[in-house]
Design an enzyme around this catalytic site. Sequence first.
Site, PDB file in Angstrom:
ATOM      1  N   TYR A  12      49.035  36.771 -24.735  1.00  0.00           N
ATOM      2  CA  TYR A  12      48.178  37.958 -24.649  1.00  0.00           C
ATOM      3  C   TYR A  12      48.319  38.560 -23.248  1.00  0.00           C
ATOM      4  O   TYR A  12      48.297  37.845 -22.245  1.00  0.00           O
ATOM      5  CB  TYR A  12      46.727  37.560 -24.901  1.00  0.00           C
ATOM      6  N   HIS A  13      48.447  39.884 -23.170  1.00  0.00           N
ATOM      7  CA  HIS A  13      48.691  40.585 -21.912  1.00  0.00           C
ATOM      8  C   HIS A  13      47.384  41.113 -21.329  1.00  0.00           C
ATOM      9  O   HIS A  13      46.756  42.003 -21.895  1.00  0.00           O
ATOM     10  CB  HIS A  13      49.655  41.744 -22.147  1.00  0.00           C
ATOM     11  N   GLY A  14      46.946  40.565 -20.205  1.00  0.00           N
ATOM     12  CA  GLY A  14      45.756  41.063 -19.529  1.00  0.00           C
ATOM     13  C   GLY A  14      46.032  42.367 -18.806  1.00  0.00           C
ATOM     14  O   GLY A  14      47.165  42.859 -18.772  1.00  0.00           O
TER      15      GLY A  14
END
Length: 299
Positions: free
Chosen positions: A89-91
């Site tokens: 998941y890309h913050g």
Amino acid sequence: VIIASLTISAVLVFFIVPLTIVFFIYLTNILLLIYQRNNEVKADPLSDVWDSVRKTIASFWDIYARIWHGYELHGVENLPEGPGILVYYHGAIPIDYLYFLSRLFLWKKRLCLSVADHFVFRLPGLKLLLGVTGVIPGTREECLVALKNGYLVSISPGGVREALFSDESYQLMWGNRKGFAQVALEAKVPIIPMYTQNVREGYRMFKERRFFRQLYESTRLPFTPPYGGLPVKFRTYIGKPIPYDPNITTEELVEKVCKGKFLFSFQTKTAVQALISKHQTIPGNIWKALLERFDKRRK
């Protein structure tokens, strides 16, 4: 003068940590250039010749991770000995991913190649750093070659869009991206899900997004600046690998990764939701994430 001073102070409070991270990244590239020039290094940036300087860089970011976010990495034993594709998941700022890369290299001396958006390669003055840390454009051919050579390859299917427009609800924004699944099937390698707890509480994007969304979709450039940088607790969880299955389709593999992406590879939505509820407050809560720095019992 007072209004201007207050405005500047507010800007510094909101953006000082992200700007500090950018400063350290460029400083790292400058030090790499000095090292290359003084030692007349002409070897491939991915070669072992650069391992000593890679260790220095990793040590710096690991210390930063420990001090600022009390960083923890769980599930390293789930990584295969050979090649595989890490999906994460890309913050708003993928600083948690940088922490992961650093600790992986210090613990296992493994270099994980990172697929990045094309705009990253247009940033001035970072060419050597991108090469030494294994950042690649991520074409199908490059990923297959990297996997054939035994590397781990990481990708965030949501990419910049997920960074800019996801929020504390931790919504996945993959769209129709299935290329990573096709590459995994062609290379006959497992996919390993990965997720960092509280990454959205550390760094966030502004709520008003319609204009910036339209701007991004037309230019594919991230004009929205992240803010924050609070010292919340970061824990990265590496889930159990989804093994290569010659009988599975690309769509089925994507669905499996979606279901097990946040922490571990569970086959039912109920199990994943239970796991997310255990490790992540939805929606994310900044105060809770800060207090977790003092919770020694939670793993």
